[in-house]
Design an enzyme around this catalytic site. Structure first.
Site, short mmCIF file in Angstrom:
data_model
loop_
_atom_site.label_atom_id
_atom_site.label_comp_id
_atom_site.label_asym_id
_atom_site.label_seq_id
_atom_site.Cartn_x
_atom_site.Cartn_y
_atom_site.Cartn_z
N GLY A 136 0.65 -1.05 0.04
CA GLY A 136 -0.29 -0.03 -0.19
C GLY A 136 0.89 1.27 0.42
CB SER A 138 -0.26 4.00 -5.89
OG SER A 138 1.25 4.09 -6.13
CD GLU A 254 7.31 -2.30 -5.94
OE1 GLU A 254 7.20 -1.81 -5.21
OE2 GLU A 254 6.82 -2.17 -6.95
C1 LIG Z 1 -0.60 -2.99 -12.56
C2 LIG Z 1 -0.28 -1.84 -11.80
C3 LIG Z 1 0.07 -2.64 -10.62
C4 LIG Z 1 0.41 -1.25 -9.19
N1 LIG Z 1 0.19 -2.21 -8.05
C5 LIG Z 1 0.99 -1.79 -7.20
C6 LIG Z 1 0.93 -1.71 -5.61
O1 LIG Z 1 0.72 -3.57 -5.60
N2 LIG Z 1 0.70 -0.92 -5.41
C7 LIG Z 1 1.10 0.45 -5.13
O2 LIG Z 1 0.94 1.45 -3.87
N3 LIG Z 1 0.82 0.61 -6.63
C8 LIG Z 1 0.34 0.11 -7.11
N4 LIG Z 1 0.61 0.68 -8.57
C9 LIG Z 1 1.04 2.02 -9.02
C10 LIG Z 1 2.19 2.64 -9.77
O3 LIG Z 1 2.42 2.79 -8.69
C11 LIG Z 1 1.70 3.93 -10.18
O4 LIG Z 1 0.99 3.73 -11.20
C12 LIG Z 1 3.09 4.59 -10.24
O5 LIG Z 1 3.46 4.33 -9.27
C13 LIG Z 1 2.53 6.29 -11.14
O6 LIG Z 1 1.98 6.74 -9.84
P1 LIG Z 1 0.36 7.74 -11.00
O7 LIG Z 1 -0.23 6.31 -11.46
O8 LIG Z 1 -0.08 8.26 -9.74
O9 LIG Z 1 1.14 8.00 -12.00
P2 LIG Z 1 1.08 10.13 -11.44
O10 LIG Z 1 2.43 9.02 -10.68
O11 LIG Z 1 0.43 10.90 -11.72
O12 LIG Z 1 2.18 9.49 -13.21
C14 LIG Z 1 1.61 10.21 -14.18
C15 LIG Z 1 2.52 10.42 -15.64
O13 LIG Z 1 3.14 11.31 -15.89
C16 LIG Z 1 4.76 11.44 -15.09
N5 LIG Z 1 5.68 12.17 -14.37
C17 LIG Z 1 5.15 12.23 -13.15
N6 LIG Z 1 5.51 12.52 -12.23
C18 LIG Z 1 6.98 13.16 -12.88
C19 LIG Z 1 8.37 13.90 -12.57
N7 LIG Z 1 8.73 14.76 -11.53
N8 LIG Z 1 8.71 13.51 -13.65
C20 LIG Z 1 8.75 13.25 -15.08
N9 LIG Z 1 7.32 12.36 -15.24
C21 LIG Z 1 6.19 12.47 -14.43
C22 LIG Z 1 4.76 9.86 -15.29
O14 LIG Z 1 5.87 9.42 -15.62
C23 LIG Z 1 4.00 8.97 -15.74
O15 LIG Z 1 4.03 9.16 -17.06
C24 LIG Z 1 0.68 -0.23 -9.93
C25 LIG Z 1 0.38 0.03 -11.20
C26 LIG Z 1 0.22 -0.52 -12.02
C27 LIG Z 1 0.35 -0.02 -13.04
#
Ligand SMILES: Cc1cc2nc3c(=O)[nH]c(=O)nc-3n(C[C@H](O)[C@H](O)[C@H](O)COP(=O)(O)OP(=O)(O)OC[C@H]3O[C@@H](n4cnc5c(N)ncnc54)[C@H](O)[C@@H]3O)c2cc1C
Length: 385
Positions: A136, A138, A254
């Site tokens: 947990g 995100s 990870e």
């Molecule tokens: C299949 C799958 C399984 C997952 N499982 C888990 C889980 O078990 N536990 C958990 O905690 N999370 C999990 N996640 C979440 C995952 O860690 C997040 O989706 C990821 O960290 C991106 O966060 P976000 O979705 O909020 O996107 P955002 O952080 O909002 O990013 C959106 C876009 O903006 C870009 N971006 C953001 N910040 C920057 C920056 N500073 N510079 C340049 N570009 C940037 C990103 O690269 C991306 O392209 C999972 C995600 C997926 C797809």
């Protein structure tokens, strides 16, 4: 560019597996061949997304979960390279390892390192293939910018009370436990300070798990809502406030495994099955994929070697994960480019696996850290930002 000399480098020393590892590989292959009889190609394509507690327990009985962990926790005290061999064989064969994967990869090591009392209670069940974990980290509005999380744990007599929402939590519907990153002091403005990792029993009152259906129609991940969830003091992992330091070292685990480039292996096998040996384009394009696999495998194995020598592999792991996702996302593109015109029935294994991989691969450059974030880490490590 200025004239500044950049002297940082990413160095991944080659790693060679010894005969002990190769003997283990033969044993694993034999076991899997027997166990996976009757599994469909589509089920194999889902490998580490697929949960099968019975299969996890069988692996536990073989001693192939927690393989490197000390015997006092029920582990087999084997080398991390032996573990690597088991992992790559399971993934390449498409075994359903999702149930225990997170616990084996990161939660067990985290508990043993920072919370030995909890570890003594729980880790032996991980080793048996009985205890499953979810992560947990995100939250809504906090993904890449993880330090901005808002889920809070408030101190009460004898423990903590958690309120907030976690998002995209893979496997929360099967997991007995979550390692949750929560704020135990200060506000989001304090960023990395005041965060802690907490062990949460997923059966605790006040937890709601809501499935999220992904693009392929599966519900691997979830929204998890905490409404006044009580955890005991002993469930704080390490010291309150140490969460950020712990999370960053956990992310190296990870990101470093062979699952970061072996998710689409089944599609490569399907391509090999339908490719025409006499077609030069088939040979060149599929050959390129296989060559890239060989390079990534050497890099991934090199990272495993670094971890086995207790070297800092964070930067190299980020590189392997990033390049692994590039390759994995190219595999369905090549499949379409080469075989789109051929008539493959909707129920053929090639079509089913290709459709699945095409849709699922989109997430490979998001999960475990996005492409842009990983490249930022790599650039910083190379002294470029
Ligand atoms: C299949 C799958 C399984 C997952 N499982 C888990 C889980 O078990 N536990 C958990 O905690 N999370 C999990 N996640 C979440 C995952 O860690 C997040 O989706 C990821 O960290 C991106 O966060 P976000 O979705 O909020 O996107 P955002 O952080 O909002 O990013 C959106 C876009 O903006 C870009 N971006 C953001 N910040 C920057 C920056 N500073 N510079 C340049 N570009 C940037 C990103 O690269 C991306 O392209 C999972 C995600 C997926 C797809």
């Amino acid at each position: 560019m200025t004239g500044t000399v950049v002297n940082q480098a990413i160095s991944i020393a080659p790693c060679v597996l010894d005969e002990r590892c190769e003997a283990l590989r033969r044993e694993v292959r034999e076991f899997i061949a027997d166990e996976l009889k009757g599994y469909s190609a589509l089920a194999k394509a889902k490998n580490w997304s697929e949960s099968d507690p019975d299969f996890s327990r069988k692996l536990g009985a073989k001693g192939w979960i927690g393989m490197t962990w000390p015997r006092e926790y029920g582990g087999a005290a084997r080398s991390s390279l032996e573990r690597y061999v088991v992992m790559e064989e399971l993934l390449a064969a498409g075994a359903p390892v999702g149930a225990h994967w997170t616990a084996d990869r990161q939660s067990g090591p985290l508990l043993m390192r920072y919370a030995p009392a909890l570890a003594r209670r729980i880790v032996p069940s991980i080793v048996k293939g009985d205890a499953y974990f979810c992560i947990g980290m995100s939250e809504p509005d906090s993904g890449s910018d993880l330090a901005s999380i808002r889920t809070r744990a408030e101190k009460v007599d004898g423990g903590w009370v958690i309120n907030g929402t976690k998002l995209w939590t893979t496997g929360a519907q099967h997991a007995g436990y979550m390692i949750a990153l929560v704020r135990t002091s200060g506000t989001s403005a304090d960023r990395h300070t005041g965060l802690s990792q907490v062990l949460v029993d997923m059966k605790s009152p006040g937890i709601t798990v809501q499935p999220i259906r992904n693009v392929v129609g599966d519900a691997d991940f979830n929204t998890v809502i905490f409404d006044g969830v009580k955890v005991a003091d002993e469930c704080v992992i390490g010291q309150p406030g140490d969460g950020w330091m712990q999370v960053t070292s956990e992310l190296a685990f990870e990101r470093s495994g062979p699952e970061r480039y072996l998710s689409n292996t089944q599609l490569v096998l399907e391509m090999l099955a339908v490719a025409d040996e006499g077609d030069a384009r088939h040979k060149v394009e599929v050959g390129r994929l296989v060559a890239d696999y060989a390079v990534l495998r050497q890099m991934s194995l090199g990272v495993a070697g670094m971890l086995s020598r207790k070297e800092d592999a964070g930067l190299a792991a980020a590189l392997v994960k990033d390049q692994g996702a590039v390759l994995e996302q190219r595999i369905p593109e090549v499949a379409h480019a080469l075989f789109a015109d051929a008539a493959h029935a909707a129920d053929s294994s090639f079509r089913q696996v290709c459709d699945y991989a095409t849709q699922a691969s989109v997430s490979y450059s998001l999960r475990g850290g996005t492409r842009e974030i990983l490249r930022g880490i790599i650039a910083r490590g190379l002294g470029m930002r």
